[in-house]
Design an enzyme around this catalytic site. Structure first.
Site, PDB file in Angstrom:
ATOM      1  N   HIS A   1       8.526  -8.700  -9.018  1.00 21.43           N
ATOM      2  CA  HIS A   1       7.139  -8.700  -8.536  1.00 21.43           C
ATOM      3  C   HIS A   1       7.094  -8.402  -7.036  1.00 21.43           C
ATOM      4  CE1 HIS A   1       6.495 -10.983 -12.348  1.00 21.43           C
ATOM      5  NE2 HIS A   1       5.391 -10.246 -12.361  1.00 21.43           N
TER       6      HIS A   1
ATOM      7  N   HIS B   1       6.694  -2.860  -8.053  1.00 18.73           N
ATOM      8  CA  HIS B   1       5.899  -3.194  -9.243  1.00 18.73           C
ATOM      9  C   HIS B   1       4.422  -2.916  -8.990  1.00 18.73           C
ATOM     10  CE1 HIS B   1       3.994  -5.321 -12.529  1.00 18.73           C
ATOM     11  NE2 HIS B   1       3.436  -6.179 -11.673  1.00 18.73           N
TER      12      HIS B   1
ATOM     13  N   ASP C   1      -0.388  -8.561  -7.033  1.00 20.17           N
ATOM     14  CA  ASP C   1       0.713  -9.527  -6.942  1.00 20.17           C
ATOM     15  C   ASP C   1       1.127  -9.793  -5.496  1.00 20.17           C
ATOM     16  OD1 ASP C   1       1.244 -10.486  -9.504  1.00 20.17           O
ATOM     17  OD2 ASP C   1       2.367  -8.696 -10.065  1.00 20.17           O
TER      18      ASP C   1
ATOM     19  N   ASP D   1      -0.564  -3.477 -15.737  1.00 19.74           N
ATOM     20  CA  ASP D   1       0.388  -4.464 -15.232  1.00 19.74           C
ATOM     21  C   ASP D   1       1.634  -4.520 -16.111  1.00 19.74           C
ATOM     22  OD1 ASP D   1       1.402  -6.503 -13.668  1.00 19.74           O
ATOM     23  OD2 ASP D   1       0.292  -8.082 -14.690  1.00 19.74           O
TER      24      ASP D   1
END
EC number: 3.1.4.35
Length: 865
Positions: free
Chosen positions: A603, A607, A644, A754
């Site tokens: 994360h 990403h 994130d 995602d």
């Protein structure tokens, strides 16, 4: 023609107002009950204005009418209709339906206040006394006196008139009236209300002279103590007589008739005194004089009793008005402790007639000292205060009493500080204080809401006589009022201190945000490098392959990912539509990248970039952009890049179990809320404001969509809401025209992007799965070490051989149905579904292979055994 039946005739009669009125007159019980139940305030007021205001009614008549109404109400079948178990009310709301004075009034300056000017009440003038000696005329004078008593409650004026009436009967030279009072120690003494009333003397002359007499001392003190009259022929022959007054006034006292005035409980409430019989019987008072004096003093007892009740009610009313004003003041001013303390001190000084008021605020860090001291004197009320002067005055304040009250948590009332042996005035404790400046003192602790902690002390110095200005002791009423007063003071001080603490916290937060925003923003050198590179050339989307669902970022540098992001904003027409400055966009992209932690395996910025790339591909290649507004497109791309931000490599469950401070900020979707807050901070940081070209409404709408999109990446929310979306797709009822359905679709689209790593070509998917597993295993290690708990299989490094089977389970439970539904909305998103299915096959094959290896291992172990 049809004839009207009996029912029709009766119906017509009942509609006739005269018939209804006659029926009501014949049924008075029903009429009274109906009026009690149905009459409105306006009806009652109209009745009063028409019938009552123009007719003078004696108080006895009103009282009798009230009593009869009370009886009728008690006998009415509708009177007792309370529900069993319902709380009984001491005062009914209907009792306030009669016309009353306004609760809130304005003073001469237009300031709203609860205090009314009670001194403006009109009263009928007292009738002049008559001095006829005829018995019939005496009866008339008694009736005249009763009439005055029934309509007046001024005890001084009425008793003055009573003495003038008495003068016509017993013909004394002087008359005096003393009332029984109590000090703070509940010791009784006598205060003259009227002194030396003589024929021709005025009320003002008789009431100006105020004399205090000790209990059970002198003629008056003796009568008050024992409750028995005294008829003294020669005062100087009586040892109880005090000749000091004669020596001061030059008056010669000879005969005295002194009688107690008692209330209905036979308690002495006052003493009346007649001095020097003027005619007859050798200058002494007779038995007839005693009887006449006693008869008229009975009226004095009635007057005193009624007046005391009335004065008590006025005092309570005044107290309540002051407390209401103080409550209003407290809730009106909460920004400055100095301002509110000044208003509190001014209110106390004005109402309680004291010379000085000092409020001490306890130091929270050092409970044995005071952090602030506010001092005000009566001359300062209503004037602007000088901070320098107040600081100089503070040096003259004695802290000894306040410290004592703070430690004992009990009030302190000292009638005369110079005579109090508990606090000897010495050079050590006196400081710069001038001893004669302090006479009486009242000091009370100010407690917090829980009553177990002193947060301040209120000290009053020198209570003053209203007329003479002389210093007198504080009484029990003063103690009680100040006790109630400091409750409001405590509320005001606490509220203001909390407000000041919040202001300090907000200031600290602003400084912290300023520092964070500086460190969160991209370095200027990096920004200039990206700006120069992008100004020279930004490859097309086709060249960069960012419209492909199979896109991989593994071969790109961080700078190249930033260039790809610029291309996304450009090709979606966001730069042009929202007037984004090129430099600001470059700095914002690099700032977002900077706020992803590099020590997190999965994360991280890569990403976020891949999520944004999948969103870009869905909008462009999947042709979803055509079904969205420009603001929705802008919000989705920003949300994808920011969803994130500041991820710590752990999930929401770990944040809650570890009792991380983030868990105290939000009740659900903890990390997702934090991601949005970080997104908002960057968007508002100087040099990163890519939304500055939006109007206020557009800005609010965009932030709302961004927040909804980021929160949608919480898989717990996805699982909760996906059933509704899948049902709409199954029934072929989904429509972009429905705002709620469109909002639901955007949430599903965010989750699809995602999780898009599960749709990538197998080599990419396998490599990403290793990164995800590494991050999960790190969390499992922390759970085992820090929380002393066994992690779930997904987080357990010792169960890594189960990754293929867990991946199959994840695809079946979370991913597959989502991409099937997305394909129904846009067939151009089919590559996502195909990629997901192919990877499932690969993971399934690995899972079966792992299972065979496990079975073979068990079989080999069995053969060895």
């Amino acid at each position: 023609m049809e004839r009207a039946g009996p029912n029709s005739v009766r119906s017509q009669q009942q509609r006739d107002p005269d018939w209804v009125e006659a029926w009501l007159d014949d049924h008075r019980d029903f009429t009274f009950s109906y009026f009690i139940r149905k009459a409105t305030r306006d009806m009652v007021n109209a009745w009063f204005s028409e019938r009552v205001h123009n007719i003078p009614v004696c108080k006895e008549g009103i009282r009798a009418h009230t009593e009869s109404c009370s009886c009728s109400l008690q006998q009415s079948p509708h009177a007792d209709n309370t529900t069993p178990g319902a709380p009984a009310r001491k005062i009914s709301a209907s009792e306030f339906d009669r016309p009353l004075r306004p609760i809130v009034v304005k003073d001469s300056e237009g300031t709203v206040s609860f205090l009314s000017d009670s001194g403006k009440k009109e009263q009928m003038p007292l009738t002049p006394p008559r001095f006829d000696s005829d018995e019939g005329d005496q009866c008339s004078r008694l009736l005249e006196l009763v009439k005055d008593i029934s309509s007046h409650l001024d005890v001084t004026a009425l008793c003055h008139k009573i003495f003038l009436h008495i003068h016509g009967l017993i013909s004394a030279d002087r008359y005096s009236l003393f009332l029984v009072c109590e000090d703070s120690s509940k010791d009784k003494f006598l205060i003259s209300r009227l002194f030396d009333v003589a024929e021709g003397s005025t009320l003002e002359e008789a009431s100006n002279n105020c004399i205090r007499l000790e209990w059970n001392k002198g003629i008056v003190g003796h009568v008050a103590a024992f409750g028995e009259p005294l008829n003294i022929k020669d005062a100087y022959e009586d040892p109880r007589f005090n000749a000091e007054v004669d020596q001061i006034t030059g008056y010669k006292t000879q005969s005295i008739l002194c009688m107690p005035i008692k209330n209905h409980r036979e308690e002495v409430v006052g003493v009346a005194q007649a001095i020097n019989k003027k005619s007859g019987n050798g200058g002494t008072f007779t038995e007839k004089d005693e009887k006449d004096f006693a008869a008229y003093l009975a009226f004095c007892g009635i007057v005193l009793h009624n007046a005391q009740l009335y004065e008590t009610s006025l005092l309570e009313n005044k107290r309540n008005q002051v407390l209401l004003d103080l409550a209003s003041l407290i809730f009106e001013e909460q920004q400055s402790l100095e301002v509110i303390l000044k208003k509190i001190a001014a209110t106390i000084i004005s109402f309680m007639q004291v010379q000085k008021c000092t409020i001490f605020i306890v130091d929270e860090d050092c409970p044995d000292s005071f952090s602030r001291v506010f001092h005000m004197e009566c001359e300062e009320v209503g004037k602007p205060s000088d901070p320098l002067t107040r600081e100089q005055d503070a040096n003259k304040i004695n802290y000894m009493y306040a410290q004592y009250v703070k430690n004992t948590m009990e009030p302190l009332n000292i009638p005369d500080v110079t005579k109090d042996k508990r606090f000897p005035w010495t050079n050590e404790n006196m400081g710069h204080v001038n001893t004669p400046c302090i006479g009486s003192l009242l000091c009370t602790p100010i407690k917090n809401g829980k009553k177990n902690k002193v947060i301040g002390v209120c000290q009053l110095v020198n209570k003053m006589e209203e007329n003479t200005g002389k210093i007198k002791a504080f009484n029990q009423n003063d103690e009680q009022f100040l006790e109630a007063f400091v409750i409001f003071c405590g509320l005001g001080i606490q509220n203001t201190q909390m407000y000041e603490a919040v202001e300090r916290a907000m200031a600290k937060q602003m400084v912290t945000l300023e520092v964070l925003s500086y460190h969160a923003s991209a370095a200027e050198e990096e920004t200039r490098e990206l700006q120069a590179l992008s100004a020279a050339v930004v490859p097309s989307a086709q060249t960069l392959k960012i419209t492909d669902f199979s896109f991989s970022d593994f071969e790109l540098s961080d700078l190249e990912t930033a260039l790809c992001t610029i291309r996304m904003f450009t090709d979606l027409n966001l730069v042009q539509n929202f007037q984004m400055k090129h430099e600001v966009l470059c700095r914002w992209i690099l700032s977002v990248k900077k706020n992803y932690r590099k020590n997190v395996a999965y994360h991280n910025w890569r990403h976020a970039f891949n999520t944004a790339q999948c969103m870009f591909a869905a909008l462009k290649a999947g042709k979803i952009q055509n079904k969205l507004t420009d603001l929705e497109t802008l919000a989705l791309l920003i949300a994808a890049l920011s969803h994130d931000l500041d991820h710590r490599g752990v999930n929401n469950s770990y944040i809650q179990r570890s009792e991380h401070p983030l868990a105290q900020l939000y009740c659900h979707s903890i990390m997702e809320h934090h991601h949005f807050d970080q997104c908002l901070m960057i968007l508002n940081s100087p040099g990163n404001q890519i939304l500055s070209g939006l109007s206020i409404d557009e800005y609010k709408t965009t932030l709302k969509i961004i927040k909804q999109a980021i929160l949608a990446t919480d898989l717990a929310l996805y699982i909760k809401r996906r059933g509704e979306f899948f049902e709409l797709i199954r029934k072929n009822q989904f429509s972009f025209e429905d705002p709620l359905q469109k909002e639901l679709f955007l949430a599903m689209l965010m989750t699809a992007c995602d999780l898009s790593a599960i749709t990538k070509p197998w080599p990419i998917q396998q490599r990403i799965a290793e990164l995800v597993a590494a991050e999960f295993f790190d969390q499992g290690d922390r759970e085992r070490k820090e929380l002393n708990m066994e992690p779930a299989d997904l987080m357990n490094r010792e169960k890594k051989n189960k990754i293929p089977s867990m991946q199959v389970g994840f695809i079946d439970a979370i991913c597959l149905q989502l991409y099937e539904a997305l394909t129904h909305v846009s067939e151009d998103c089919l590559p996502l579904l195909d990629g997901c299915r192919k990877n499932r096959q690969k993971w399934q094959a690995l899972a079966e292979q792992q299972e065979k290896m496990l079975l073979n291992g068990e079989s080999s172990q069995g053969k060895r055994d």
